[in-house]
Motif scaffolding. Structure first.
Motif, PDB file in Angstrom:
ATOM      1  N   ARG A  75       0.842  -1.209   0.000  1.00 12.66           N
ATOM      2  CA  ARG A  75       0.000   0.000   0.000  1.00 12.66           C
ATOM      3  C   ARG A  75       0.870   1.249   0.000  1.00 12.66           C
ATOM      4  O   ARG A  75       0.586   2.224  -0.710  1.00 12.66           O
ATOM      5  CB  ARG A  75      -0.921   0.003   1.227  1.00 12.66           C
ATOM      6  CG  ARG A  75      -2.131  -0.885   1.093  1.00 12.66           C
ATOM      7  CD  ARG A  75      -3.134  -0.644   2.205  1.00 12.66           C
ATOM      8  NE  ARG A  75      -2.599  -0.858   3.530  1.00 12.66           N
ATOM      9  CZ  ARG A  75      -2.581  -2.013   4.179  1.00 12.66           C
ATOM     10  NH1 ARG A  75      -3.102  -3.084   3.608  1.00 12.66           N
ATOM     11  NH2 ARG A  75      -2.070  -2.100   5.377  1.00 12.66           N
ATOM     12  N   GLU A  76       1.930   1.254   0.815  1.00 11.98           N
ATOM     13  CA  GLU A  76       2.840   2.405   0.860  1.00 11.98           C
ATOM     14  C   GLU A  76       3.506   2.625  -0.486  1.00 11.98           C
ATOM     15  O   GLU A  76       3.682   3.762  -0.917  1.00 11.98           O
ATOM     16  CB  GLU A  76       3.893   2.203   1.949  1.00 11.98           C
ATOM     17  CG  GLU A  76       3.346   2.293   3.354  1.00 11.98           C
ATOM     18  CD  GLU A  76       4.369   1.909   4.419  1.00 11.98           C
ATOM     19  OE1 GLU A  76       5.519   1.541   4.077  1.00 11.98           O
ATOM     20  OE2 GLU A  76       4.005   1.968   5.612  1.00 11.98           O
ATOM     21  N   ALA A  77       3.873   1.534  -1.163  1.00 14.17           N
ATOM     22  CA  ALA A  77       4.514   1.649  -2.472  1.00 14.17           C
ATOM     23  C   ALA A  77       3.552   2.241  -3.502  1.00 14.17           C
ATOM     24  O   ALA A  77       3.984   2.947  -4.419  1.00 14.17           O
ATOM     25  CB  ALA A  77       5.007   0.278  -2.940  1.00 14.17           C
ATOM     26  N   ARG A  78       2.255   1.961  -3.340  1.00 13.05           N
ATOM     27  CA  ARG A  78       1.251   2.538  -4.245  1.00 13.05           C
ATOM     28  C   ARG A  78       0.923   3.977  -3.880  1.00 13.05           C
ATOM     29  O   ARG A  78       0.165   4.646  -4.570  1.00 13.05           O
ATOM     30  CB  ARG A  78      -0.033   1.706  -4.217  1.00 13.05           C
ATOM     31  CG  ARG A  78       0.094   0.357  -4.885  1.00 13.05           C
ATOM     32  CD  ARG A  78      -1.261  -0.301  -5.061  1.00 13.05           C
ATOM     33  NE  ARG A  78      -1.942  -0.566  -3.810  1.00 13.05           N
ATOM     34  CZ  ARG A  78      -1.963  -1.756  -3.189  1.00 13.05           C
ATOM     35  NH1 ARG A  78      -1.310  -2.773  -3.708  1.00 13.05           N
ATOM     36  NH2 ARG A  78      -2.612  -1.906  -2.059  1.00 13.05           N
ATOM     37  N   GLY A  79       1.445   4.458  -2.754  1.00 15.19           N
ATOM     38  CA  GLY A  79       1.196   5.829  -2.333  1.00 15.19           C
ATOM     39  C   GLY A  79      -0.123   6.001  -1.597  1.00 15.19           C
ATOM     40  O   GLY A  79      -0.596   7.121  -1.443  1.00 15.19           O
ATOM     41  N   GLU A  80      -0.701   4.912  -1.134  1.00 12.90           N
ATOM     42  CA  GLU A  80      -1.960   5.003  -0.401  1.00 12.90           C
ATOM     43  C   GLU A  80      -1.692   5.450   1.028  1.00 12.90           C
ATOM     44  O   GLU A  80      -0.677   5.111   1.622  1.00 12.90           O
ATOM     45  CB  GLU A  80      -2.672   3.653  -0.388  1.00 12.90           C
ATOM     46  CG  GLU A  80      -3.124   3.202  -1.754  1.00 12.90           C
ATOM     47  CD  GLU A  80      -3.797   1.841  -1.714  1.00 12.90           C
ATOM     48  OE1 GLU A  80      -4.152   1.364  -0.615  1.00 12.90           O
ATOM     49  OE2 GLU A  80      -3.955   1.248  -2.788  1.00 12.90           O
ATOM     50  N   ALA A  81      -2.634   6.216   1.553  1.00 17.94           N
ATOM     51  CA  ALA A  81      -2.513   6.669   2.930  1.00 17.94           C
ATOM     52  C   ALA A  81      -2.706   5.483   3.871  1.00 17.94           C
ATOM     53  O   ALA A  81      -3.458   4.563   3.569  1.00 17.94           O
ATOM     54  CB  ALA A  81      -3.565   7.735   3.225  1.00 17.94           C
ATOM     55  N   PRO A  82      -2.023   5.495   4.993  1.00 21.55           N
ATOM     56  CA  PRO A  82      -2.208   4.401   5.946  1.00 21.55           C
ATOM     57  C   PRO A  82      -3.647   4.355   6.442  1.00 21.55           C
ATOM     58  O   PRO A  82      -4.284   5.396   6.601  1.00 21.55           O
ATOM     59  CB  PRO A  82      -1.248   4.722   7.091  1.00 21.55           C
ATOM     60  CG  PRO A  82      -0.633   6.029   6.798  1.00 21.55           C
ATOM     61  CD  PRO A  82      -1.072   6.478   5.451  1.00 21.55           C
ATOM     62  N   GLN A  83      -4.138   3.150   6.655  1.00 20.76           N
ATOM     63  CA  GLN A  83      -5.509   3.002   7.136  1.00 20.76           C
ATOM     64  C   GLN A  83      -5.555   3.368   8.606  1.00 20.76           C
ATOM     65  O   GLN A  83      -4.750   2.902   9.398  1.00 20.76           O
ATOM     66  CB  GLN A  83      -5.992   1.573   6.948  1.00 20.76           C
ATOM     67  CG  GLN A  83      -6.104   1.176   5.494  1.00 20.76           C
ATOM     68  CD  GLN A  83      -6.497  -0.288   5.359  1.00 20.76           C
ATOM     69  OE1 GLN A  83      -6.349  -1.076   6.266  1.00 20.76           O
ATOM     70  NE2 GLN A  83      -7.012  -0.628   4.195  1.00 20.76           N
TER      71      GLN A  83
END
Length: 149
Positions: A75-83
């Motif tokens: 998720r971090e690699a995709r640039g998504e914010a942490p849940q």
């Protein structure tokens, strides 16, 4: 005393441990503490999960990394914010006020019904929530959370 292929004593049926089949036994210990991973290790493991046919579970087993960590790194690699987890409702101080005996006048927009005693909840932002004593606690918690934002 005769033994069969599996290494059991034919007369007693007891296992002697002399099996012809090799079994793999993995011992997992938790004594080493929390491991840390370099950014290069994280990139390498995430890249391995993205290969055709690879699964996060398979990579995690192969390298001894928790699968939830691999999912987080992806998720971090995709640039998504942490849940963010929704915090559990906190207990707030409550003061029960009887309609007959009051310290100070309670401002009210409607008359007090003595048949259904009420609970007054003062929220952190100063708002006041008044509910009947028979109100559903889960519904009151939802209302309190909604009014605090």
């Amino acid at each position: 005393m005769s033994r069969d292929e599996a290494g059991t004593d034919a007369s007693t049926g007891a296992d002697t441990g002399a099996s012809t089949r090799a079994e793999r036994i993995e011992i997992v210990t938790r004594g080493e503490g929390r491991r840390s991973y370099t950014p290069e290790q994280k990139v390498r493991l995430v890249a391995e999960t993205l290969r055709p046919g690879a699964t996060v579970q398979g990579v995690s087993r192969r390298h001894g990394v928790c699968s939830s960590l691999l999912h987080r790194w992806r998720r971090e690699a995709r640039g998504e914010a942490p849940q963010r987890r929704v915090p559990a409702p906190r207990l707030l101080p409550v003061r029960l006020v009887s309609p007959e005996v009051t310290d100070a006048p309670v401002p009210s927009s409607r008359p007090v019904d003595t048949a259904d005693p009420q609970v007054e909840i003062v929220l952190r932002n100063g708002r006041v929530l008044r509910v009947g004593m028979t109100a559903d606690p889960a519904a009151v918690a939802c209302l309190a959370m909604a009014l605090e934002t």
